[in-house]
Design a protein around this motif. Structure first.
Motif, short mmCIF file in Angstrom:
data_model
loop_
_atom_site.label_atom_id
_atom_site.label_comp_id
_atom_site.label_asym_id
_atom_site.label_seq_id
_atom_site.Cartn_x
_atom_site.Cartn_y
_atom_site.Cartn_z
N VAL A 127 64.54 -8.57 -14.15
CA VAL A 127 65.12 -7.48 -15.27
C VAL A 127 63.83 -6.42 -15.54
N PRO A 128 63.90 -5.36 -15.64
CA PRO A 128 63.16 -4.44 -15.82
C PRO A 128 61.98 -4.55 -17.25
N ARG A 129 60.91 -4.10 -17.13
CA ARG A 129 59.66 -4.13 -17.97
C ARG A 129 59.75 -2.98 -18.62
N ASP A 130 60.00 -1.97 -18.32
CA ASP A 130 59.79 -0.62 -19.02
C ASP A 130 60.96 0.41 -18.67
N PRO A 131 61.01 1.36 -19.32
CA PRO A 131 62.12 2.53 -18.95
C PRO A 131 61.95 3.00 -17.46
N LYS B 115 64.06 0.48 -15.79
CA LYS B 115 65.43 0.51 -16.03
C LYS B 115 66.11 1.92 -15.32
N LEU B 116 65.29 2.98 -15.13
CA LEU B 116 65.86 4.10 -14.35
C LEU B 116 65.88 3.70 -12.92
N ALA B 117 64.83 2.79 -12.28
CA ALA B 117 65.14 2.39 -11.01
C ALA B 117 66.12 1.76 -10.74
N ASP B 118 66.63 0.74 -11.60
CA ASP B 118 67.75 0.07 -11.58
C ASP B 118 69.08 0.80 -11.40
N ALA B 119 69.04 1.63 -12.47
CA ALA B 119 70.43 2.44 -12.76
C ALA B 119 70.35 3.39 -11.70
#
Ligand code: PSV
Ligand code: MN
Length: 389
Positions: free
Chosen positions: A39-43, A46-50
């Motif tokens: 799971v992402p650790r920072d925004p 999160k953007l990379a997963d999105a």
């Protein structure tokens, strides 16, 4: 290929659904939050997963941020990171529900000092929009009361109106407020923006840059959401959607999972008015949590569910429908709708994807990419993002 199918393919190729940054973090219920590996650790992560969702669907071009969950030092840098990943930063969501000061509310709180603090947060969100280039400020207030007599119902509306007016005045020319309503929770007796009527009335007072957001999980069971869609569209006050599905209350499950027919009926109202594409000014977003399913595939599945409902809605024969309605042909009109709903649109969507250079099966392509294994191996240490962090 019929004209209608050609048109449907064109619209589907241009459709874009916004993803919530918080869908990629850990989430759960008040009983347990289950941590998932990778799971992402920072925004930034999160953007990379999105960006993976966008890569395999081609229909998820932007990501909504939630402040302060997605606070960073440099928002312009975050926006550049997003652009490099082929996604954009979209709506900025405010958060006036997780601070101790907000126990009795935020913008409706009886104490002016707390209202000031909440207002400053909302204004800070507009500053962030300036830095990211976002045009939409999504406001959802957890404000309300638990007991009869606890506070003045009308007084709280006055306080709400005053704060909204101050934030509205701060908006730039191309920025707007999207006001979200919710029937109940966390408050159980009164909620200060409980329904579309209340949200609509505040938006009308504010002006044209204020519109209503429909979160599909925020109604009493049985409410006819497509009626609300049709009404707000007609009034020019439908700002957007938080899509998700629900069996009981605000379940935040994957859109189209609980009631694909309801999703189709909503999309039908939108297809009728030709407001599916991004230039329609309607912000189509997901607002979901993937508590027990893997998150990136959960988002891919959700985007596909919206695409399927959209494809069916685009296949409705509007001329035949209008003719049957005009003739008072109740069964005929209903049959036009049901014919479209019962069409298997998966081959059509596979074609749309292939024509865009995408894999016909986004879930299989993502699974084969190895990204899930990569992030599990790479993201060790640090603290995982969660709903609320
Ligand atoms: C509230 O339940 C809500 O739907 C609002 O959109 C919040 O910002 C979001 O959930 C947070 O998950
Ligand atoms: Mn929502």
């Amino acid at each position: 290929m019929t004209d209608r199918t050609t048109y449907a393919k064109q619209v589907l190729a241009g459709q874009s659904i916004e993803m919530p940054s918080w869908a990629f973090g850990n989430s759960g219920t008040r009983f347990k939050v289950f941590a998932q590996q990778g799971v992402p650790r920072d925004p930034y992560e999160k953007l990379a997963d999105a960006a993976q969702v966008q890569k395999y669907t081609g229909a998820a071009g932007s990501v909504a941020l939630h402040i302060p969950w997605d606070k960073v030092e440099d928002y312009a840098d975050l926006a550049a990171h997003a652009a490099a990943l082929n996604v954009k930063i979209g709506t900025i969501n405010s958060n006036t529900f997780q601070d101790d000061d907000y126990m009795l509310g935020s913008v409706c709180h009886p104490d002016a000092k707390v209202r000031r603090k909440a207002t400053e947060h909302l204004l800070e969100c507009v500053d962030i929009m300036d830095a990211t280039g976002s045009t939409d400020l999504k406001l959802w207030f957890a404000d309300g009361t638990n007991y009869p007599g606890q506070d003045s119902i009308a007084g709280r509306q006055d306080r709400l109106a005053e704060v909204l007016a101050e934030v509205y005045a701060r908006l730039g020319d191309d920025q707007r407020i999207l006001l979200e309503y919710k029937l109940f929770e966390p408050s159980f007796y009164t909620t200060d923006v409980p329904d579309w009527g209340t949200a609509y009335a505040h938006c009308l007072k504010l002006g044209p840059k204020a519109q209503v957001v429909i979160d599909t999980g925020h109604h009493a069971p049985g409410v006819n959401i497509e009626f609300i869609v049709a009404f707000l569209l007609r009034e020019g006050r439908l700002g957007g959607f938080d899509f998700n599905s629900r069996f009981y209350a605000d379940d935040d499950l994957m859109v189209g999972a609980a009631d694909p027919f309801q999703l189709f009926r909503i999309l039908h109202e939108l297809a009728l008015r030709e407001v599916i594409l991004p230039d329609s000014g309607i912000a189509y977003m997901l607002d979901q949590c993937h508590n027990i399913e893997p998150k990136i595939p959960g988002q891919i599945r959700s985007i596909m569910n919206v695409q399927e409902a959209t494809a069916k809605a685009l296949l409705v024969d509007h001329e035949a429908l209008a003719a049957a309605q005009q003739a008072g042909d109740v069964l005929g009109a209903n049959a036009v709708l049901m014919d479209a709903y019962n069409t298997d649109v998966r081959p059509l969507l596979a074609e749309v994807r292939t024509e865009q250079g995408l894999d016909a099966d986004p879930l299989a392509a993502y699974a084969a990419s190895g990204y899930a294994e990569e992030i599990k191996a790479a993201r060790v240490g640090g603290s995982q993002a969660g709903w609320g962090a």
